[in-house]
Design a protein around this motif. Structure first.
Motif, PDB file in Angstrom:
ATOM      1  N   LEU A  94       0.705  -1.228   0.061  1.00  0.00           N
ATOM      2  CA  LEU A  94      -0.063   0.066   0.034  1.00  0.00           C
ATOM      3  C   LEU A  94       0.950   1.171   0.110  1.00  0.00           C
ATOM      4  CD1 LEU A  94      -3.046  -0.855   2.538  1.00  0.00           C
ATOM      5  CD2 LEU A  94      -3.217  -0.626   0.195  1.00  0.00           C
TER       6      LEU A  94
ATOM      7  N   VAL B 267      -5.304   6.076  -1.699  1.00  0.00           N
ATOM      8  CA  VAL B 267      -4.712   4.739  -1.398  1.00  0.00           C
ATOM      9  C   VAL B 267      -4.306   4.349  -2.773  1.00  0.00           C
ATOM     10  CG1 VAL B 267      -4.161   2.719  -0.317  1.00  0.00           C
ATOM     11  CG2 VAL B 267      -5.279   4.532   0.909  1.00  0.00           C
TER      12      VAL B 267
ATOM     13  N   ASP C  56     -13.778   1.973  -1.519  1.00  0.00           N
ATOM     14  CA  ASP C  56     -14.484   2.355  -2.625  1.00  0.00           C
ATOM     15  C   ASP C  56     -16.242   2.233  -2.511  1.00  0.00           C
ATOM     16  OD1 ASP C  56     -14.692   3.036  -5.597  1.00  0.00           O
ATOM     17  OD2 ASP C  56     -15.959   1.130  -5.310  1.00  0.00           O
TER      18      ASP C  56
ATOM     19  N   VAL D 164      -8.863  -1.592  -0.519  1.00  0.00           N
ATOM     20  CA  VAL D 164      -9.115  -0.621  -1.562  1.00  0.00           C
ATOM     21  C   VAL D 164     -10.726  -0.935  -1.989  1.00  0.00           C
ATOM     22  CG1 VAL D 164      -8.540   0.085  -4.053  1.00  0.00           C
ATOM     23  CG2 VAL D 164      -6.822  -0.451  -2.276  1.00  0.00           C
TER      24      VAL D 164
ATOM     25  N   SER E   9      -6.232   1.665  -7.675  1.00  0.00           N
ATOM     26  CA  SER E   9      -6.519   2.792  -6.790  1.00  0.00           C
ATOM     27  C   SER E   9      -8.057   3.120  -6.415  1.00  0.00           C
ATOM     28  CB  SER E   9      -5.972   4.089  -7.690  1.00  0.00           C
ATOM     29  OG  SER E   9      -6.892   4.381  -8.792  1.00  0.00           O
ATOM     30  N   LEU E  10      -8.336   3.662  -5.565  1.00  0.00           N
ATOM     31  CA  LEU E  10      -9.702   4.200  -4.932  1.00  0.00           C
ATOM     32  C   LEU E  10     -10.379   4.542  -6.054  1.00  0.00           C
ATOM     33  CD1 LEU E  10     -11.294   3.603  -2.426  1.00  0.00           C
ATOM     34  CD2 LEU E  10     -10.556   5.716  -1.669  1.00  0.00           C
TER      35      LEU E  10
ATOM     36  N   ASN F  98      -6.039  -5.392  -1.837  1.00  0.00           N
ATOM     37  CA  ASN F  98      -7.151  -5.454  -2.682  1.00  0.00           C
ATOM     38  C   ASN F  98      -8.502  -5.144  -1.918  1.00  0.00           C
ATOM     39  OD1 ASN F  98      -5.566  -5.724  -5.091  1.00  0.00           O
ATOM     40  ND2 ASN F  98      -5.574  -7.983  -5.145  1.00  0.00           N
TER      41      ASN F  98
END
Length: 528
Positions: A49, A334, A371, A367, A90-91, A364
């Motif tokens: 991360l 992040v 989201d 993130v 990416s977020l 994974n």
């Protein structure tokens, strides 16, 4: 009775709270401050991360490389990585980017049943781009610039003196022996930001090896410092010091200050009996006391309270509808560094390879959970704005009764999910910043067949009636009930009293006394 051994096959269902699902629930109910602290911990623990430090232009321009700085590696520099190996997560990139989520032993669908189900809403702009959550990862920030017109470096470096610095400066100029200066410095250390001495003088005398009269003598000197009322031990002493500085301290008003509890309870008859004052004298003394500063130390620089940053921003569009979007300042930025994972996994074996694979799976999952958290907050916020359109358009009087079930049913979620989303989350509007739970209020029945009203709207209406009452026609609780019923609000007298006390509004008898005394005081001031 014979006992026989046999095998049976049974099918049952059970809910298992996996660590990933527990983490997703925690993320949902975190405030943005708690979330930021959690992300910092994850960045320290997980080497895959990294914080997204790109500016807004790099996020908007697809031509700008999206990879974070890779670890230097000679072998990697000689053999370019394949396109799929350099992919960054990416977020806000969307659920389709998570190739490893099938290995996880929990599914976000159990927590976010709405994931993947998109619905158009012409009334409210969802703030979602076609490719995912466009606003996530675009943190805004203001940079300090010394090029502003009319500003100099001295203005940025200027700082108001603190209360303790102000008192120590006066102590250095006072004509005191060294021993008293030492006592004075220790007393100043006991002053809080409001200007009061906090702590026992006996303990200070014991610690310094001196007597209590010596401490009190130096305290008397400090109480003569600027501002007036400083270094008091209680509110009454603070007010007396200010009146003494104005040469307005007499035995009558001193008696009133000695019985501040009666003044707070508005027992004016008892105060007149104890002080021997008439109605006019008591009104003058109360007016004099109200002009004093109960916290003289607050005028100096102190630690500022961190302002509330809203999680959702609501603004009106030109067509009269509402634009609802996530506040980018509260969203974490992040990235999952797949380039670093590819580089390390080539050389890793055994436990090291298992460790790096587990960290990739956790990254994974994190993130994706972030989201979905952002999407869920936005979805709940949109529904709140839709349900409370009257409030955003006309004000608190048009706040509708609303409960968690109504919002949960409208967006196909569970009530517990809506409850977690609305905890410690705020909505920023042109009317101010409100906690999400502010919009959930109980219902007050209306007369006839009218629509029920929100308890907050009724509370606001009661305050309006009391604020508008003249001094000679103060409304009792019964008259307030009658006025509300005339406007179509069915409410009991005890409910009016409960709402009035919750707003710290005194009874009609106490309000009549205060307003008549204020009226007499103002008329006397106009005559002089």
């Amino acid at each position: 009775m014979a006992l026989n051994a046999k095998l049976e096959l049974r099918q049952s269902q059970s809910l298992v709270m996996t660590p990933q699902l527990q983490q997703a629930i925690k993320l949902l109910q975190f405030s943005h401050v708690e979330l930021a602290s959690f992300i910092e911990q994850e960045l320290e623990k997980n080497p895959l991360l990294s914080r997204d430090e790109r500016d807004d232009t790099s996020l908007l321009d697809p031509a700008v490389p999206t990879d974070p700085p890779a670890e230097p590696d000679a072998e990697a520099s000689q053999a370019p990585l394949a396109a799929e190996e350099t992919q960054e997560l990416s977020l806000g990139t969307g659920a389709e980017d998570f190739a490893h989520t099938g290995e996880i032993d929990a599914d976000l669908d159990s927590l976010y049943p709405e994931a993947g189900a998109a619905s158009a809403n012409d009334f409210i702009d969802s703030g979602l781009a076609a490719g995912g959550l466009a606003s996530i990862g675009r943190g805004g920030g203001a940079s300090l610039s010394f090029e502003d017109e009319g500003r100099s470096l001295d203005q940025y470096l200027s700082q108001q003196p603190s209360l303790k610095d102000h008192l120590l400066e006066q102590l250095s100029m006072a004509a005191l022996p060294p021993t008293d200066r030492l006592i004075g410095a220790n007393l100043i250390e006991m002053v809080d930001e409001a200007g009061y001495i906090r702590g026992e003088l006996d303990d200070l005398a014991h610690r310094l090896g001196t007597t209590l009269p010596a401490i009190e003598r130096v305290l008397t000197v400090l109480q003569g410092f600027d501002p007036a009322g400083i270094c008091a031990r209680n509110l009454a002493e603070c007010l007396k010091l200010q009146l003494k500085d104005r040469n307005r301290l007499d035995p009558m008003i001193a008696t009133v200050l000695d019985h501040l509890d009666l003044l707070a309870a508005r027992k004016f008859t008892d105060l007149k009996r104890l002080s021997g004052a008439s109605d006019e004298d008591l009104a003058d003394m109360i007016a004099e006391i109200t002009r004093l500063d109960p916290k003289p130390g607050l005028r100096f620089e102190r630690t500022e309270v961190q302002p509330i940053i809203p999680d959702i921003l609501v603004s009106r569009r030109n067509d009269g509808s509402w634009h609802v979007e996530l506040n980018s300042e509260t969203l974490p930025k992040v990235l999952v560094n797949r380039r670093y994972f590819t580089t390390v996994s080539r050389k890793a074996t055994g436990a090291d390879k298992e460790y790096i694979s587990e960290q990739l799976q956790n990254a994974n999952w994190l993130v994706k959970a972030l989201d979905q958290r952002a999407r869920t907050i936005l979805k709940v916020g949109k529904e709140i704005v839709r349900q409370q359109d009257g409030f955003f358009t006309h004000g608190v009087e048009h706040l509708r009764p609303l409960n968690l079930k109504t919002v949960a049913d409208a967006i196909s979620m569970h009530e517990s999910t809506v409850s977690r989303v609305t905890s410690n989350k705020y909505i920023g509007t042109d009317r101010g910043i409100f906690e999400m739970k502010y919009f959930f209020t109980s219902a007050i029945a209306s007369s006839g067949n009218g629509e029920a009203l929100s308890s907050e709207a009724v509370r606001h209406r009661i305050k309006q009636l009391i604020d508008a009452e003249p001094p000679n026609k103060v409304l009792s609780d019964d008259k307030i009930v009658a006025a509300l019923r005339e406007s179509g609000i069915e409410i009991a007298r005890r409910t009016v009293a409960k709402y009035r006390e919750a707003m710290r509004i005194p009874s009609s008898v106490q309000r009549r006394r205060e307003k008549m005394m204020a009226l007499r005081s103002s008329s006397k001031g106009s005559q002089t």
